[in-house]
Design an enzyme around this catalytic site. Sequence first.
Site, mmCIF file in Angstrom:
data_model
loop_
_atom_site.group_PDB
_atom_site.id
_atom_site.type_symbol
_atom_site.label_atom_id
_atom_site.label_comp_id
_atom_site.label_asym_id
_atom_site.label_seq_id
_atom_site.Cartn_x
_atom_site.Cartn_y
_atom_site.Cartn_z
ATOM 1 N N SER A 1 60.128 -7.331 6.813
ATOM 2 C CA SER A 1 58.682 -7.101 6.764
ATOM 3 C C SER A 1 58.036 -8.145 5.866
ATOM 4 O O SER A 1 58.654 -8.614 4.899
ATOM 5 C CB SER A 1 58.380 -5.698 6.208
ATOM 6 O OG SER A 1 56.994 -5.532 5.969
ATOM 7 N N TYR B 1 59.171 0.813 -0.363
ATOM 8 C CA TYR B 1 59.447 0.219 0.950
ATOM 9 C C TYR B 1 59.578 -1.302 0.828
ATOM 10 O O TYR B 1 60.517 -1.894 1.356
ATOM 11 C CB TYR B 1 58.325 0.579 1.915
ATOM 12 C CG TYR B 1 58.440 -0.095 3.267
ATOM 13 C CD1 TYR B 1 59.292 0.398 4.237
ATOM 14 C CD2 TYR B 1 57.683 -1.229 3.568
ATOM 15 C CE1 TYR B 1 59.403 -0.211 5.478
ATOM 16 C CE2 TYR B 1 57.785 -1.850 4.798
ATOM 17 C CZ TYR B 1 58.642 -1.334 5.750
ATOM 18 O OH TYR B 1 58.755 -1.955 6.979
#
Length: 249
Positions: free
Chosen positions: A145, A158
């Site tokens: 990501s 995250y």
Amino acid sequence: MKNLTTVIVGGASGLGLVTAKLMISQGATKIGLIDRNPELLASAARALQELGAEVATAVADISRAETAHRGFGEIAGQLGRVHVLVNSAAIYPRKPILDITDEEWDLENAVNVKGTYHMMVAAVRHMREHVNLPEVTGRIVNVTSVDAFKAHPQNAHYAATKAAVVSLTKSFAQECAKDQILVNSVAPAGFATDRAKELGFLPELAKASALGRAAEPSEMAEWIVMMASHRNTYATGENVVVSGGYIYV
């Protein structure tokens, strides 16, 4: 993707399922799906079978080595030699940085980091049994990501796990190069999944992107498939950022 058998972790829905469908459209005939949701797995398998693929599924808790390896082994037992692993399973919580509990940290790391690691170990052990130098033995693609490189509010745990997966990708690439196992990752910005729409950050992301819009899952799947396909014969240890100009790394 012709003659390449792929295992997709988190393949029962979202980006994993979109990737599976794209692979079939590009010649894949054998797809394995690993997920924790048996109902979604069954539905995804039917959808892929309707496209003409042979599909094997395994319900597995990837956070534990034993069950992760068993799931991979079940699929390899049904489909034969596995050439490609795609790790697209992850959990995406939102919480202020000062409120994250030990349990939430543990869960995030268990799935996003340990789960990815366990599946990569299972795949490498399997692929090393089929070394055919100097040809490429196998390919592993991890979904990371842009959050690994750009901070966002309520996203610390995250983001930390995705940075860890970028590092794991590079470490595996180094150790597996002698076996011609290519290990890479694709780092999307936010794209239009049901979860992203629910969280409501896509309009803000679109404004911050050079292209002025969020991506569709199919646009991210294109990059995963490219790195997993016969077209990739040299890239390894790379993290490909696909953000529409949201971030430049």
